[in-house]
Every structure is written in structure tokens, then in C-alpha cells.
Scaffold this motif. Structure first.
Motif, PDB file in Angstrom:
ATOM      1  N   ARG A  17       0.846  -1.191   0.000  1.00 53.17           N
ATOM      2  CA  ARG A  17       0.000   0.000   0.000  1.00 53.17           C
ATOM      3  C   ARG A  17       0.874   1.229   0.000  1.00 53.17           C
ATOM      4  O   ARG A  17       1.885   1.305   0.688  1.00 53.17           O
ATOM      5  CB  ARG A  17      -0.888  -0.010   1.246  1.00 53.17           C
ATOM      6  CG  ARG A  17      -1.868   1.152   1.325  1.00 53.17           C
ATOM      7  CD  ARG A  17      -2.785   1.022   2.530  1.00 53.17           C
ATOM      8  NE  ARG A  17      -2.095   1.085   3.801  1.00 53.17           N
ATOM      9  CZ  ARG A  17      -1.754   2.215   4.426  1.00 53.17           C
ATOM     10  NH1 ARG A  17      -2.038   3.374   3.894  1.00 53.17           N
ATOM     11  NH2 ARG A  17      -1.146   2.176   5.594  1.00 53.17           N
ATOM     12  N   VAL A  18       0.495   2.231  -0.790  1.00 50.92           N
ATOM     13  CA  VAL A  18       1.219   3.498  -0.871  1.00 50.92           C
ATOM     14  C   VAL A  18       0.372   4.567  -0.198  1.00 50.92           C
ATOM     15  O   VAL A  18      -0.792   4.762  -0.563  1.00 50.92           O
ATOM     16  CB  VAL A  18       1.491   3.896  -2.342  1.00 50.92           C
ATOM     17  CG1 VAL A  18       2.292   5.183  -2.394  1.00 50.92           C
ATOM     18  CG2 VAL A  18       2.199   2.781  -3.083  1.00 50.92           C
ATOM     19  N   THR A  19       0.945   5.238   0.803  1.00 54.63           N
ATOM     20  CA  THR A  19       0.183   6.284   1.495  1.00 54.63           C
ATOM     21  C   THR A  19      -0.026   7.474   0.570  1.00 54.63           C
ATOM     22  O   THR A  19       0.707   7.669  -0.403  1.00 54.63           O
ATOM     23  CB  THR A  19       0.905   6.767   2.764  1.00 54.63           C
ATOM     24  OG1 THR A  19       2.114   7.413   2.382  1.00 54.63           O
ATOM     25  CG2 THR A  19       1.165   5.629   3.734  1.00 54.63           C
ATOM     26  N   LYS A  20      -1.016   8.294   0.902  1.00 60.24           N
ATOM     27  CA  LYS A  20      -1.294   9.496   0.115  1.00 60.24           C
ATOM     28  C   LYS A  20      -0.090  10.429   0.129  1.00 60.24           C
ATOM     29  O   LYS A  20       0.267  11.028  -0.897  1.00 60.24           O
ATOM     30  CB  LYS A  20      -2.529  10.214   0.653  1.00 60.24           C
ATOM     31  CG  LYS A  20      -2.885  11.460  -0.160  1.00 60.24           C
ATOM     32  CD  LYS A  20      -4.126  12.129   0.335  1.00 60.24           C
ATOM     33  CE  LYS A  20      -4.506  13.379  -0.383  1.00 60.24           C
ATOM     34  NZ  LYS A  20      -3.565  14.071  -1.204  1.00 60.24           N
ATOM     35  N   ALA A  21       0.563  10.549   1.277  1.00 65.74           N
ATOM     36  CA  ALA A  21       1.738  11.420   1.384  1.00 65.74           C
ATOM     37  C   ALA A  21       2.858  10.952   0.450  1.00 65.74           C
ATOM     38  O   ALA A  21       3.518  11.762  -0.199  1.00 65.74           O
ATOM     39  CB  ALA A  21       2.235  11.473   2.822  1.00 65.74           C
ATOM     40  N   ALA A  22       3.067   9.648   0.369  1.00 67.67           N
ATOM     41  CA  ALA A  22       4.093   9.112  -0.527  1.00 67.67           C
ATOM     42  C   ALA A  22       3.717   9.341  -1.977  1.00 67.67           C
ATOM     43  O   ALA A  22       4.556   9.724  -2.800  1.00 67.67           O
ATOM     44  CB  ALA A  22       4.293   7.629  -0.261  1.00 67.67           C
TER      45      ALA A  22
END
Length: 72
Positions: A17-22
């Protein structure tokens, strides 16, 4: 090339999963026509991702202090 596609391509079946910040951090960088550079950063992020019970998590802190910092 879409970042989510690159994550899926290199996750090798793992739940990543990729965070929104990343995602925001990667999207903010210019990537001057060099898809291979972006792809290398995605692969690096998968290797350095934080493991949780649900799978791997890519957060923006992976790029803290690196050459992406402050660049647009």
C-alpha cells in the motif's frame, strides 16, 4: 506510467500500500521524461517499506533527506 502500476508490477504478488503522502511526494517531482528513474524509486520504496499485518506500506518518509526533498 502510473505509480500504482509500477508498484503492482514490482510487488511480486505481495500486498503493498502506498500512502497518500508518498503518492503526493512522487507526483510532485518532475520526473523529466525518465520513467526508469521513477521505476527505480518505486522498487527501492518496496524494499524499504514498513511491514504491517496487512502487508507492506510505502510512506513518504522513505524519501526524507534524499534528492527528492524539496524538488518539483
Amino acid at each position: 506510467m502510473e505509480i500504482a502500476h509500477l508498484v503492482k508490477k514490482h510487488a511480486q504478488g505481495r500486498n503493498v500500500r502506498v500512502t497518500k503522502a508518498a503518492m503526493d511526494r512522487l507526483s510532485a517531482f518532475a520526473w523529466p521524461g525518465n520513467v526508469r528513474q521513477l521505476e527505480n524509486e518505486v522498487r527501492r520504496a518496496i524494499v524499504l517499506s514498513t511491514m504491517t499485518d496487512e502487508g507492506a506500506v510505502i510512506d513518504a518518509k522513505i524519501w526524507a533527506g534524499l534528492y527528492l526533498a524539496g524538488r518539483r
